[in-house]
Design a protein around this motif. Sequence first.
Motif, PDB file in Angstrom:
ATOM      1  N   LEU A 194     -77.806 -77.104  33.194  1.00 25.88           N
ATOM      2  CA  LEU A 194     -76.476 -76.632  33.599  1.00 25.88           C
ATOM      3  C   LEU A 194     -76.612 -75.281  34.289  1.00 25.88           C
ATOM      4  O   LEU A 194     -77.599 -74.570  34.087  1.00 25.88           O
ATOM      5  CB  LEU A 194     -75.574 -76.471  32.379  1.00 25.88           C
ATOM      6  N   ILE A 195     -75.591 -74.929  35.068  1.00 23.37           N
ATOM      7  CA  ILE A 195     -75.553 -73.609  35.690  1.00 23.37           C
ATOM      8  C   ILE A 195     -74.283 -72.906  35.221  1.00 23.37           C
ATOM      9  O   ILE A 195     -73.199 -73.496  35.246  1.00 23.37           O
ATOM     10  CB  ILE A 195     -75.538 -73.728  37.228  1.00 23.37           C
ATOM     11  N   LEU A 196     -74.462 -71.671  34.775  1.00 18.57           N
ATOM     12  CA  LEU A 196     -73.290 -70.826  34.515  1.00 18.57           C
ATOM     13  C   LEU A 196     -73.284 -69.799  35.637  1.00 18.57           C
ATOM     14  O   LEU A 196     -74.222 -69.013  35.770  1.00 18.57           O
ATOM     15  CB  LEU A 196     -73.403 -70.164  33.138  1.00 18.57           C
ATOM     16  N   SER A 197     -72.262 -69.864  36.476  1.00 19.57           N
ATOM     17  CA  SER A 197     -72.247 -69.015  37.661  1.00 19.57           C
ATOM     18  C   SER A 197     -71.144 -67.968  37.534  1.00 19.57           C
ATOM     19  O   SER A 197     -69.958 -68.282  37.597  1.00 19.57           O
ATOM     20  CB  SER A 197     -72.026 -69.884  38.905  1.00 19.57           C
ATOM     21  N   SER A 213     -70.588 -69.772  46.721  1.00 21.09           N
ATOM     22  CA  SER A 213     -70.106 -70.262  45.422  1.00 21.09           C
ATOM     23  C   SER A 213     -70.793 -71.582  45.110  1.00 21.09           C
ATOM     24  O   SER A 213     -71.038 -72.391  46.013  1.00 21.09           O
ATOM     25  CB  SER A 213     -68.599 -70.485  45.496  1.00 21.09           C
ATOM     26  N   MET A 214     -71.051 -71.808  43.830  1.00 20.46           N
ATOM     27  CA  MET A 214     -71.609 -73.102  43.417  1.00 20.46           C
ATOM     28  C   MET A 214     -70.654 -74.232  43.820  1.00 20.46           C
ATOM     29  O   MET A 214     -71.070 -75.362  44.027  1.00 20.46           O
ATOM     30  CB  MET A 214     -71.835 -73.150  41.898  1.00 20.46           C
ATOM     31  N   ALA A 215     -69.369 -73.884  43.947  1.00 20.12           N
ATOM     32  CA  ALA A 215     -68.363 -74.892  44.292  1.00 20.12           C
ATOM     33  C   ALA A 215     -68.630 -75.527  45.657  1.00 20.12           C
ATOM     34  O   ALA A 215     -68.246 -76.668  45.908  1.00 20.12           O
ATOM     35  CB  ALA A 215     -66.975 -74.244  44.281  1.00 20.12           C
ATOM     36  N   ARG A 216     -69.293 -74.785  46.534  1.00 22.29           N
ATOM     37  CA  ARG A 216     -69.548 -75.287  47.891  1.00 22.29           C
ATOM     38  C   ARG A 216     -70.573 -76.424  47.939  1.00 22.29           C
ATOM     39  O   ARG A 216     -70.665 -77.131  48.936  1.00 22.29           O
ATOM     40  CB  ARG A 216     -70.166 -74.165  48.746  1.00 22.29           C
ATOM     41  N   SER A 224     -72.109 -77.153  37.144  1.00 18.94           N
ATOM     42  CA  SER A 224     -71.796 -75.722  37.037  1.00 18.94           C
ATOM     43  C   SER A 224     -70.492 -75.419  36.330  1.00 18.94           C
ATOM     44  O   SER A 224     -69.483 -76.099  36.520  1.00 18.94           O
ATOM     45  CB  SER A 224     -71.701 -75.099  38.435  1.00 18.94           C
ATOM     46  N   LEU A 225     -70.538 -74.344  35.557  1.00 19.77           N
ATOM     47  CA  LEU A 225     -69.318 -73.696  35.068  1.00 19.77           C
ATOM     48  C   LEU A 225     -69.192 -72.423  35.897  1.00 19.77           C
ATOM     49  O   LEU A 225     -70.106 -71.581  35.891  1.00 19.77           O
ATOM     50  CB  LEU A 225     -69.449 -73.323  33.592  1.00 19.77           C
ATOM     51  N   ILE A 226     -68.102 -72.297  36.649  1.00 17.11           N
ATOM     52  CA  ILE A 226     -67.912 -71.148  37.530  1.00 17.11           C
ATOM     53  C   ILE A 226     -66.879 -70.214  36.916  1.00 17.11           C
ATOM     54  O   ILE A 226     -65.797 -70.651  36.523  1.00 17.11           O
ATOM     55  CB  ILE A 226     -67.443 -71.619  38.926  1.00 17.11           C
ATOM     56  N   VAL A 227     -67.240 -68.933  36.846  1.00 18.08           N
ATOM     57  CA  VAL A 227     -66.351 -67.956  36.220  1.00 18.08           C
ATOM     58  C   VAL A 227     -65.805 -66.987  37.268  1.00 18.08           C
ATOM     59  O   VAL A 227     -66.556 -66.462  38.089  1.00 18.08           O
ATOM     60  CB  VAL A 227     -67.116 -67.182  35.117  1.00 18.08           C
ATOM     61  N   ALA A 228     -64.486 -66.767  37.238  1.00 20.84           N
ATOM     62  CA  ALA A 228     -63.842 -65.865  38.196  1.00 20.84           C
ATOM     63  C   ALA A 228     -62.914 -64.904  37.454  1.00 20.84           C
ATOM     64  O   ALA A 228     -62.572 -65.137  36.288  1.00 20.84           O
ATOM     65  CB  ALA A 228     -63.046 -66.678  39.220  1.00 20.84           C
TER      66      ALA A 228
END
Length: 381
Positions: A194-197, A213-216, A224-228
């Motif tokens: 997993l990726i925690l970004s 962004s990992m979202a791209r 990925s779990l993306i944190v903003a």
Amino acid sequence: MISFQSKLPKTGTNIFSVMSALAQQADAINLSQGFPDFECSPELVSLVNQAMQQGHNQYAPMTGLLSLREAIAAKTQELYGASYHPDNEITVTAGGTQAIFTAICATIHPNDEVIIFEPAYDCYAPAIQLMGGVVKRMELEPPDYRINWTMVRRLISSHTKMVILNSPHNPTATVLQEEDIRELISLTHKTDILILSDEVYEHIIFDGQPHRSMARYPELAERSLIVASFGKLFHITGWKVGYCMAPAWLMNEFRKIHQFNVFSVNTPMQYALADFLQVKEAYLGLADFYQQKRDYFRSGLESSRFELLPCAGAYFQSVKFNHISEDNDLLFAKTLIDRVGVAAVPNSAFYSKKTDFGILRFCFAKKQETLTKAVEQLLKV
Ligand code: GLN
């Protein structure tokens, strides 16, 4: 006498609180802790007032206000071409740090290995340790702090559960490049890693560079779990509102923890943020806004005795001082407060082994007046 075993026996108070307290005691200019010393938009404040007056003062939904999650989904779609469903792939959190803690809590089992790159933001390692996970650290070195992916491959084992990334990076101000993304894709391909970004500084990126962004990247987004963070986005670090985005199966696990940890985040703030996110200029102009501050601070320090490290993103400028003093960085930072009245963070605080490259981190998210005074004082060193 009660016998008690600490869960984090070696952990003291975090460096940001320590340096901010020292700055306050000495009445020094505080460029240590990362937060703006200027006001947020008055419109945002009146939107919160309105929401309170309209009676939005009870629990928000556990996952966050729907209109806010919808606004986040629309922004993510527009900026990164990625579709995250508000129903099951986005959760509003009480800031970035809570999102990171919850993400780690929801995914890391005892003995799972997590790769982190140091210098690292200080909350990653303790959260992993609390879950019984094993922190696999890789030290990056100044001045460019590039990730050596061959070395990363050597850290991978059958126990590797997660890699934590942070771009734009706190404290080094580096940003992930296309090459890093390619390496990351090939590294994780056909694995369960997993990726925690941690992307809390996504909009503070300079010189026209895109935020990767990992979202791209679908191959990365799927794991990925993306944190903003809205604190960084709208100069409201004290509101403690952020969010996490992840594929539904992963977000489902995240929410299982979130509901028992914070349950839900303050309601009036979420109403205000949902409205304010419609004003795209508020976040699209952020890079230019901070680039001016970066440029002012850097050019001011050019004739100082400090050596400036590159700054591609986030609101931190690192400087090398070890040709000026042989003191360790913590001592030097304390002396700087006493002698010239400016507080910084010693970068050894971001290394578990307290590795000291003789570097300090200054936060330039400050009003012009503060920066002018700080530069004036730092030139006296
Ligand atoms: N993120 C900010 C920094 O790096 C501060 C966060 C905190 O004080 N915990 O300075």
